[in-house]
Design a protein around this motif. Structure first.
Motif, PDB file in Angstrom:
ATOM      1  N   THR A  90       6.642   2.349   8.514  1.00 43.97           N
ATOM      2  CA  THR A  90       7.343   2.133   7.259  1.00 43.97           C
ATOM      3  C   THR A  90       8.135   3.375   6.881  1.00 43.97           C
ATOM      4  OG1 THR A  90       5.611   0.661   6.520  1.00 43.97           O
ATOM      5  CG2 THR A  90       7.036   1.572   4.824  1.00 43.97           C
ATOM      6  N   TYR A 106       0.850  -1.193   0.000  1.00 46.19           N
ATOM      7  CA  TYR A 106       0.000   0.000   0.000  1.00 46.19           C
ATOM      8  C   TYR A 106       0.882   1.237   0.000  1.00 46.19           C
ATOM      9  CZ  TYR A 106      -3.305   3.574   1.528  1.00 46.19           C
ATOM     10  OH  TYR A 106      -4.068   4.709   1.607  1.00 46.19           O
ATOM     11  N   THR A 107       0.536   2.191  -0.851  1.00 45.44           N
ATOM     12  CA  THR A 107       1.252   3.459  -0.880  1.00 45.44           C
ATOM     13  C   THR A 107       0.260   4.609  -0.951  1.00 45.44           C
ATOM     14  OG1 THR A 107       2.883   4.824  -2.047  1.00 45.44           O
ATOM     15  CG2 THR A 107       1.473   3.407  -3.405  1.00 45.44           C
ATOM     16  N   ARG A 108       0.623   5.711  -0.323  1.00 44.29           N
ATOM     17  CA  ARG A 108      -0.146   6.954  -0.441  1.00 44.29           C
ATOM     18  C   ARG A 108       0.593   7.958  -1.311  1.00 44.29           C
ATOM     19  NH1 ARG A 108      -1.473   6.013   5.286  1.00 44.29           N
ATOM     20  NH2 ARG A 108      -3.734   6.026   5.579  1.00 44.29           N
ATOM     21  N   TYR A 109       1.693   7.527  -1.937  1.00 46.57           N
ATOM     22  CA  TYR A 109       2.564   8.469  -2.633  1.00 46.57           C
ATOM     23  C   TYR A 109       2.739   8.115  -4.106  1.00 46.57           C
ATOM     24  CZ  TYR A 109       3.647   9.665   2.193  1.00 46.57           C
ATOM     25  OH  TYR A 109       3.545  10.030   3.508  1.00 46.57           O
ATOM     26  N   GLY A 110       1.749   7.491  -4.700  1.00 49.19           N
ATOM     27  CA  GLY A 110       1.838   7.157  -6.112  1.00 49.19           C
ATOM     28  C   GLY A 110       1.610   8.373  -6.996  1.00 49.19           C
ATOM     29  N   ASP A 116       8.527   4.424   1.187  1.00 45.77           N
ATOM     30  CA  ASP A 116       7.326   4.992   1.788  1.00 45.77           C
ATOM     31  C   ASP A 116       6.114   4.078   1.679  1.00 45.77           C
ATOM     32  OD1 ASP A 116       8.605   7.368   2.540  1.00 45.77           O
ATOM     33  OD2 ASP A 116       8.337   8.222   0.547  1.00 45.77           O
ATOM     34  N   ALA A 117       6.285   2.890   1.118  1.00 41.72           N
ATOM     35  CA  ALA A 117       5.180   1.946   0.978  1.00 41.72           C
ATOM     36  C   ALA A 117       5.116   1.022   2.186  1.00 41.72           C
ATOM     37  CB  ALA A 117       5.345   1.125  -0.298  1.00 41.72           C
ATOM     38  N   GLY A 119       5.540   5.342  -6.551  1.00 39.76           N
ATOM     39  CA  GLY A 119       6.215   6.096  -5.509  1.00 39.76           C
ATOM     40  C   GLY A 119       7.433   5.374  -4.964  1.00 39.76           C
ATOM     41  N   LYS A 136       3.986  12.845   6.975  1.00 39.38           N
ATOM     42  CA  LYS A 136       4.349  11.431   6.999  1.00 39.38           C
ATOM     43  C   LYS A 136       3.835  10.752   8.267  1.00 39.38           C
ATOM     44  CE  LYS A 136       8.199   8.477   5.676  1.00 39.38           C
ATOM     45  NZ  LYS A 136       9.605   8.467   5.197  1.00 39.38           N
TER      46      LYS A 136
END
Length: 251
Positions: A180, A38-42, A52-53, A48, A239
């Protein structure tokens, strides 16, 4: 039936507990190796920074070292599918691509790794996200010896419950705190200072509230930035917030 699973997941208070419950449940269906990311930075062109994942897996370390550590995942056909789709997809799609000759050398390299490591039959689920920059997915690898037609038969019978269970995992995991991408965990003081600054308090305000001097507040902010591996306090707040690190109840 997954009623018991749902009750257990609802009560899970940590990612570790949720993951243990989930892997045990998926193993009952024949999926003994899972890879969740899971990433919030794609972005439109990238998933991303891997740092950060949030990645959870019970695959063999030898497989993870290459597939994740060496970036082989970027060549995988199911990862390409995840970036463009939501829902569940049988790995039969990969076999169809091979049969039709619709594979690039990069894709073939990833598939050869999977074949060597017996990652050959399974399903991938891509989760719906409300943010354009967020993306979550899970790969369910079938137990060694199971063929893709056998896995598809399992899915025909239990796919609805399996997909629901994985959606519950995803919803649970994204609201639990994790670390993470951090060099080390935030201390309680560092987190409290970030919380006050995130609430709009100045360094002097925060010092007064916490009964410390401004220099100490500055020190906690610097150490928080280092722990989170970011350059600015604003980035540290973003973050820490995205990792659900704020307003935690100390055990």
């Amino acid at each position: 039936m997954i009623d018991g699973y749902l009750h257990q997941m609802t009560d899970a208070n940590s990612i570790e507990d949720a993951w243990e419950i989930h892997t045990a449940k998926m193993d009952e269906y024949g999926f003994d190796r899972l890879l969740y990311a899971y990433t919030r930075y794609g972005t439109g062109h990238s998933l991303g920074d891997l740092q950060d994942a949030l990645i959870l897996t019970n695959h063999d370390p030898a497989y993870v070292d290459v597939f994740i550590g060496e970036g082989m995942y970027m060549k995988g056909p199911m990862v390409a599918w995840v970036t463009e789709n939501t829902g569940a997809c049988s790995w039969n799609m990969v076999h169809q691509q091979i049969a039709a000759g619709n594979v690039t050398p990069d894709m073939m390299e990833a598939m050869e790794l999977n074949m060597r490591m017996d990652v050959v039959a399974g399903y991938t689920i891509s989760f719906h996200e409300v943010s354009l920059r967020a993306k979550g997915a899970i790969g369910l690898t079938a137990r060694r010896g199971l063929t893709q037609p056998e896995v598809d038969a399992i899915w025909a019978e239990h796919g609805s419950d399996i997909e629901l269970a994985n959606k519950i995992l995803h919803l649970k995991v994204v609201q639990l705190p994790h670390t993470t991408g951090q060099r080390r965990k935030l201390t309680a003081r560092q987190r409290e200072v970030l919380e006050w600054v995130a609430d709009g308090k100045t360094i002097q305000d925060t010092a007064t509230i916490m009964g410390l001097n401004p220099a100490t507040i500055e020190k906690h902010l610097r150490l928080a930035r280092e722990a989170l591996d970011v350059d600015t306090t604003a980035q540290a707040i973003l973050k820490a917030s995205s990792q659900n690190q704020f307003f935690l109840i100390e055990r």
